[in-house]
Design a protein around this motif. Structure first.
Motif, PDB file in Angstrom:
ATOM      1  N   ASN A 164       0.792  -1.295   0.097  1.00  0.00           N
ATOM      2  CA  ASN A 164      -0.129   0.018  -0.007  1.00  0.00           C
ATOM      3  C   ASN A 164       0.781   1.285   0.014  1.00  0.00           C
ATOM      4  O   ASN A 164       1.998   1.310   0.489  1.00  0.00           O
ATOM      5  N   LEU A 165       0.472   2.408  -0.420  1.00  0.00           N
ATOM      6  CA  LEU A 165       1.126   3.600  -0.616  1.00  0.00           C
ATOM      7  C   LEU A 165       0.488   4.684   0.405  1.00  0.00           C
ATOM      8  O   LEU A 165      -0.708   4.618   0.610  1.00  0.00           O
ATOM      9  N   PRO A 166       1.467   5.117   0.971  1.00  0.00           N
ATOM     10  CA  PRO A 166       0.954   5.949   2.218  1.00  0.00           C
ATOM     11  C   PRO A 166       0.555   7.243   1.702  1.00  0.00           C
ATOM     12  O   PRO A 166       0.744   7.403   0.569  1.00  0.00           O
ATOM     13  N   PRO A 167      -0.098   8.070   2.147  1.00  0.00           N
ATOM     14  CA  PRO A 167      -0.347   9.380   1.659  1.00  0.00           C
ATOM     15  C   PRO A 167       1.052  10.450   1.199  1.00  0.00           C
ATOM     16  O   PRO A 167       1.863  10.331   2.032  1.00  0.00           O
ATOM     17  N   ALA A 168       0.894  10.904   0.170  1.00  0.00           N
ATOM     18  CA  ALA A 168       1.972  11.533  -0.607  1.00  0.00           C
ATOM     19  C   ALA A 168       2.121  13.095   0.110  1.00  0.00           C
ATOM     20  O   ALA A 168       0.911  13.757  -0.142  1.00  0.00           O
ATOM     21  N   ARG A 169       2.975  13.585   0.771  1.00  0.00           N
ATOM     22  CA  ARG A 169       2.819  15.012   1.089  1.00  0.00           C
ATOM     23  C   ARG A 169       4.285  15.647   0.606  1.00  0.00           C
ATOM     24  O   ARG A 169       5.408  15.089   0.505  1.00  0.00           O
ATOM     25  N   ARG A 170       4.205  16.820   0.023  1.00  0.00           N
ATOM     26  CA  ARG A 170       5.159  17.729  -0.158  1.00  0.00           C
ATOM     27  C   ARG A 170       6.531  17.520   0.949  1.00  0.00           C
ATOM     28  O   ARG A 170       6.129  17.608   1.966  1.00  0.00           O
ATOM     29  N   THR A 171       7.725  17.790   0.409  1.00  0.00           N
ATOM     30  CA  THR A 171       8.963  18.092   1.204  1.00  0.00           C
ATOM     31  C   THR A 171       9.433  19.365   1.047  1.00  0.00           C
ATOM     32  O   THR A 171       9.022  20.141   0.259  1.00  0.00           O
ATOM     33  N   THR A 184       5.402   5.382  -6.112  1.00  0.00           N
ATOM     34  CA  THR A 184       5.098   4.439  -6.967  1.00  0.00           C
ATOM     35  C   THR A 184       6.144   3.460  -7.634  1.00  0.00           C
ATOM     36  O   THR A 184       6.025   2.437  -7.793  1.00  0.00           O
ATOM     37  N   ALA A 185       7.399   4.183  -7.952  1.00  0.00           N
ATOM     38  CA  ALA A 185       8.255   3.488  -8.367  1.00  0.00           C
ATOM     39  C   ALA A 185       9.063   2.552  -7.570  1.00  0.00           C
ATOM     40  O   ALA A 185       9.347   1.439  -7.896  1.00  0.00           O
ATOM     41  N   ALA A 186       8.952   2.930  -6.176  1.00  0.00           N
ATOM     42  CA  ALA A 186       9.304   1.733  -5.038  1.00  0.00           C
ATOM     43  C   ALA A 186       8.252   0.760  -5.092  1.00  0.00           C
ATOM     44  O   ALA A 186       8.788  -0.295  -5.082  1.00  0.00           O
ATOM     45  N   LYS A 187       7.082   0.965  -5.048  1.00  0.00           N
ATOM     46  CA  LYS A 187       6.184  -0.017  -5.029  1.00  0.00           C
ATOM     47  C   LYS A 187       6.088  -1.015  -6.469  1.00  0.00           C
ATOM     48  O   LYS A 187       6.131  -2.329  -6.130  1.00  0.00           O
ATOM     49  N   LEU A 260       5.453   1.334   3.383  1.00  0.00           N
ATOM     50  CA  LEU A 260       6.446   2.323   2.612  1.00  0.00           C
ATOM     51  C   LEU A 260       6.512   3.523   3.271  1.00  0.00           C
ATOM     52  O   LEU A 260       5.430   4.310   3.527  1.00  0.00           O
ATOM     53  N   ALA A 261       7.705   4.290   3.448  1.00  0.00           N
ATOM     54  CA  ALA A 261       7.771   5.355   4.004  1.00  0.00           C
ATOM     55  C   ALA A 261       9.025   6.122   3.130  1.00  0.00           C
ATOM     56  O   ALA A 261       9.831   5.468   2.455  1.00  0.00           O
ATOM     57  N   VAL A 262       8.743   7.505   3.046  1.00  0.00           N
ATOM     58  CA  VAL A 262       9.633   8.356   2.194  1.00  0.00           C
ATOM     59  C   VAL A 262       9.938   9.452   2.949  1.00  0.00           C
ATOM     60  O   VAL A 262       9.284  10.235   3.924  1.00  0.00           O
ATOM     61  N   GLN A 263      11.385   9.926   2.739  1.00  0.00           N
ATOM     62  CA  GLN A 263      11.959  11.269   3.290  1.00  0.00           C
ATOM     63  C   GLN A 263      12.956  11.594   2.456  1.00  0.00           C
ATOM     64  O   GLN A 263      13.344  10.974   1.632  1.00  0.00           O
TER      65      GLN A 263
END
Length: 388
Positions: A164-171, A184-187, A260-263
């Protein structure tokens, strides 16, 4: 009125004479030199009557051409015109030189500009580690559905639905759409490298390769052609795959759960961490088909954490770089080399007492049997035994 001078037609008898008249109108009377220097001459009345279509004025010959000696020339050459032509030519040359100099300065400053965009982050080689988990007892077997139902994976989702994709928030340096593109690429990589039946059975690796940053594709090719347990060139670091001569999928519907987590890892790159548990129903290829074959299935569990680096160029190409892979998987024997394929212990098998192999601190390189874990009993399924 007081203060006015004599009229242009000359002074009256009471005026102060010609000198006073000339002084008064000197600023508006054209002297002889001004008239001779004029470039245009009006046609006479007779000339205009003879030719009504004549222009009102004509170009006047310069004094130099008329007299031939006013400017020091003897042949009547228009040196004033020549001087003006030379001056114009020189001005044109100067203008061209200024334009060339401006373009050269702009190009130089563009090359030497200290505020150019920073280079994309360097892509590091992939590093992978695998911790085999050996069971204490024999591996239990049953049908895939029964095994899943009586295991911790009972509530896991099936296939890509479990990624599952988490909510995408700008950094600080990436927009919301760029963050979503990285997730999406990571998934896609997780799905292709861990769930695609063609990859799991060792029949294909192209779908994984094309997702990688071009800087890592050479390392990927070396891992496929010559896999080895050195932490950088194991095929099983890039993907989950089994030796088809020893293990086949009893059910292609793999159970999955994870996050999935992004930073940001810097102003020009994002880091995505994929942490998932995959549960596969497997069996030996020589048990035949039908219900009896299904009864000989067992579960194989992989906890896989993958760290991706995705820079701006990767976002444009919809690719990524795999920085680090950490896996714990079982039931597996402790001492087997799993760099090329994974060879799970199947139903009824038990790990040999080879987990106590020593580690030589003087030996160079990486030892296959240096680390091993124990698969907890609670991680194994406990299917219902048929009534006797």
């Amino acid at each position: 009125m007081a203060g006015r001078g004599n009229p242009p037609e000359g002074p009256d008898d009471a005026s102060g004479g010609d000198d006073e008249y000339r002084d008064e109108y000197r600023s508006v009377v054209f002297d002889e030199s001004f008239v001779k220097a004029a470039q245009l001459q009006e046609f006479s009345a007779r000339e205009r009557m003879e030719d009504e279509e004549h222009a009102a004025v004509r170009q006047r010959a310069s004094m130099s051409s008329a007299t031939g000696d006013d400017d020091g020339t003897e042949d009547g050459t228009d040196t004033g015109y020549e001087r003006s032509t030379i001056t114009a030519s020189r001005q044109g040359i100067v203008l061209v030189l200024l334009i060339v100099l401006a373009f050269g300065t702009a190009i130089y400053m563009g090359i030497r500009n200290p505020y150019q965009a920073p280079a994309e982050p360097a892509v590091e080689p992939m590093r992978a580690s695998l911790l085999p988990l050996a069971p204490r007892d024999e591996v239990p077997g049953a049908t895939p559905s029964d095994l899943y139902e009586h295991s911790p994976a009972a509530r896991f989702r099936t296939g890509a639905d479990g990624v599952n994709l988490p909510p995408a928030r700008r950094t600080a340096h990436f927009s919301e759409s760029q963050v979503l593109s990285a997730l999406t690429a990571a998934k896609e990589y997780v799905v292709e490298s861990s769930l695609d039946p063609a990859v799991l059975t060792g029949n294909s690796d192209r779908t994984v390769r094309i997702l990688l940053d071009p800087a890592q594709q050479a390392q990927f090719d070396q891992s496929m052609d010559n896999p080895r347990n050195d932490g950088r060139h194991s095929a099983t670091g890039w993907m989950i795959r089994f030796d088809p001569s020893k293990t086949v999928l009893a059910d292609p519907r793999v159970r999955v759960q994870g996050t999935l987590a992004v930073q940001e890892s810097g102003p020009d790159a994002l880091e995505v961490v994929a942490d998932h548990v995959f549960v596969y129903a497997v069996r030996a290829p020589d048990v035949g088909e039908g219900d009896d074959a299904d009864e000989r299935s067992s579960l194989f569990t992989v906890r896989r954490e993958v760290r991706f680096q995705i820079d701006r160029e990767d976002l444009r190409r919809q690719q990524l770089a795999v920085r680090q892979v950490a896996m714990r998987a079982g039931p597996l024997p402790c001492s087997a080399d799993m760099s090329a394929t994974l060879r799970p212990l199947l139903v009824g098998e038990k790990a040999k007492d080879d987990g106590g192999a020593g580690t030589d601190p003087y030996a160079r390189g990486r030892e296959a049997a240096s680390m091993c874990g124990v698969l907890a009993t609670s991680a194994q399924p406990s299917p219902e035994k048929p009534a006797e």
